[in-house]
Design a protein around this motif. Sequence first.
Motif, PDB file in Angstrom:
ATOM      1  N   LEU A 141       0.856  -1.174   0.000  1.00  0.00           N
ATOM      2  CA  LEU A 141       0.000   0.000   0.000  1.00  0.00           C
ATOM      3  C   LEU A 141       0.894   1.227   0.000  1.00  0.00           C
ATOM      4  N   LEU A 142       0.597   2.185  -0.856  1.00  0.00           N
ATOM      5  CA  LEU A 142       1.345   3.443  -0.890  1.00  0.00           C
ATOM      6  C   LEU A 142       0.486   4.523  -0.248  1.00  0.00           C
ATOM      7  N   LEU A 143       0.883   4.953   0.944  1.00  0.00           N
ATOM      8  CA  LEU A 143       0.154   5.993   1.665  1.00  0.00           C
ATOM      9  C   LEU A 143       0.552   7.355   1.105  1.00  0.00           C
ATOM     10  N   GLN A 144      -0.443   8.120   0.662  1.00  0.00           N
ATOM     11  CA  GLN A 144      -0.166   9.431   0.078  1.00  0.00           C
ATOM     12  C   GLN A 144       0.008  10.464   1.196  1.00  0.00           C
ATOM     13  N   THR A 145       1.222  11.003   1.348  1.00  0.00           N
ATOM     14  CA  THR A 145       1.531  11.995   2.379  1.00  0.00           C
ATOM     15  C   THR A 145       2.078  13.257   1.717  1.00  0.00           C
ATOM     16  N   LEU A 221      -9.872   5.898   2.577  1.00  0.00           N
ATOM     17  CA  LEU A 221     -10.425   5.618   3.905  1.00  0.00           C
ATOM     18  C   LEU A 221     -10.928   6.934   4.479  1.00  0.00           C
ATOM     19  N   GLY A 222     -12.160   7.262   4.168  1.00  0.00           N
ATOM     20  CA  GLY A 222     -12.727   8.522   4.640  1.00  0.00           C
ATOM     21  C   GLY A 222     -12.072   9.743   4.037  1.00  0.00           C
ATOM     22  N   GLY A 223     -11.300   9.571   2.960  1.00  0.00           N
ATOM     23  CA  GLY A 223     -10.596  10.699   2.333  1.00  0.00           C
ATOM     24  C   GLY A 223      -9.085  10.539   2.362  1.00  0.00           C
ATOM     25  N   LEU A 224      -8.570   9.684   3.237  1.00  0.00           N
ATOM     26  CA  LEU A 224      -7.137   9.386   3.270  1.00  0.00           C
ATOM     27  C   LEU A 224      -6.848   8.328   2.204  1.00  0.00           C
ATOM     28  N   GLU A 225      -5.967   8.644   1.253  1.00  0.00           N
ATOM     29  CA  GLU A 225      -5.793   7.777   0.101  1.00  0.00           C
ATOM     30  C   GLU A 225      -4.540   6.898   0.189  1.00  0.00           C
ATOM     31  N   LEU A 226      -4.711   5.651  -0.262  1.00  0.00           N
ATOM     32  CA  LEU A 226      -3.616   4.695  -0.408  1.00  0.00           C
ATOM     33  C   LEU A 226      -3.758   4.035  -1.774  1.00  0.00           C
ATOM     34  N   VAL A 227      -2.633   3.748  -2.410  1.00  0.00           N
ATOM     35  CA  VAL A 227      -2.653   3.088  -3.703  1.00  0.00           C
ATOM     36  C   VAL A 227      -2.192   1.647  -3.505  1.00  0.00           C
TER      37      VAL A 227
END
Length: 231
Positions: A141-145, A221-227
């Motif tokens: 999973l790539l967490l977009q920060t 996840l509620g607006g927090l994006e992961l690829v």
Amino acid sequence: MEQMVEGSVARLFRSPVQPVELARRLERAMEGQQTISVNRVIVPSFYRAFLHPQDFAAFQPVRAQFEQEMATYLSDLAKERGFSMLEHPKVELAEDGAVTRRSIQVTAEMTSAPSTSATVQMVAPATTPAPRNARRSHATLLLQTPSGPQPIELHSTMVTIGRGLGNDIILEDNRVSRHHAQLRYRQRRFWISDLGSTNGTSVNGAPVGETALSDGDTISLGGLELVFRTG
């Protein structure tokens, strides 16, 4: 503690709110908001203590020094207990008419820096090993920060995601529920299911209850994006 009791803030002991009481409330806020990361325990760096305007006025003469001493106290306490902070702690006193006399309300956040993602996200990898006979491709999973994508490798056939410390992947973000979603490997692919979260789970913009994932899918996840990536 000695600085608070014996230093220049000693004059405040006639105030209904005692400096030591504030220190204890700040300490409880730090202890109560721990995030388990890969190899450390992270606690908040930014603390705000709200007081009734009349109680706040009693602290005004030495407010700056008191805030500094409280920040030093929390920094030393974190080191003593083996906690990590993302930055040097900062403490702010603020007045709030909604707070009753002689009461203290404390909020704590991971960082004082403004961010579009509410608070900083910290993650812990899954610790449940995959069964020996399970055959699956490498998945991430790539967490977009704000600083760029942060990879989170999936080492298990079942992974839970949320803000709660009992999850395999912990995301410290207000948009994420304590137990938000679950990833499960079956039929040679990963499936994601929502766990009754407050803000919902979406894949490529479509709300889902449960769905199979493909390489390149964007999970929200509620607006927090992961690829989701495989290969």
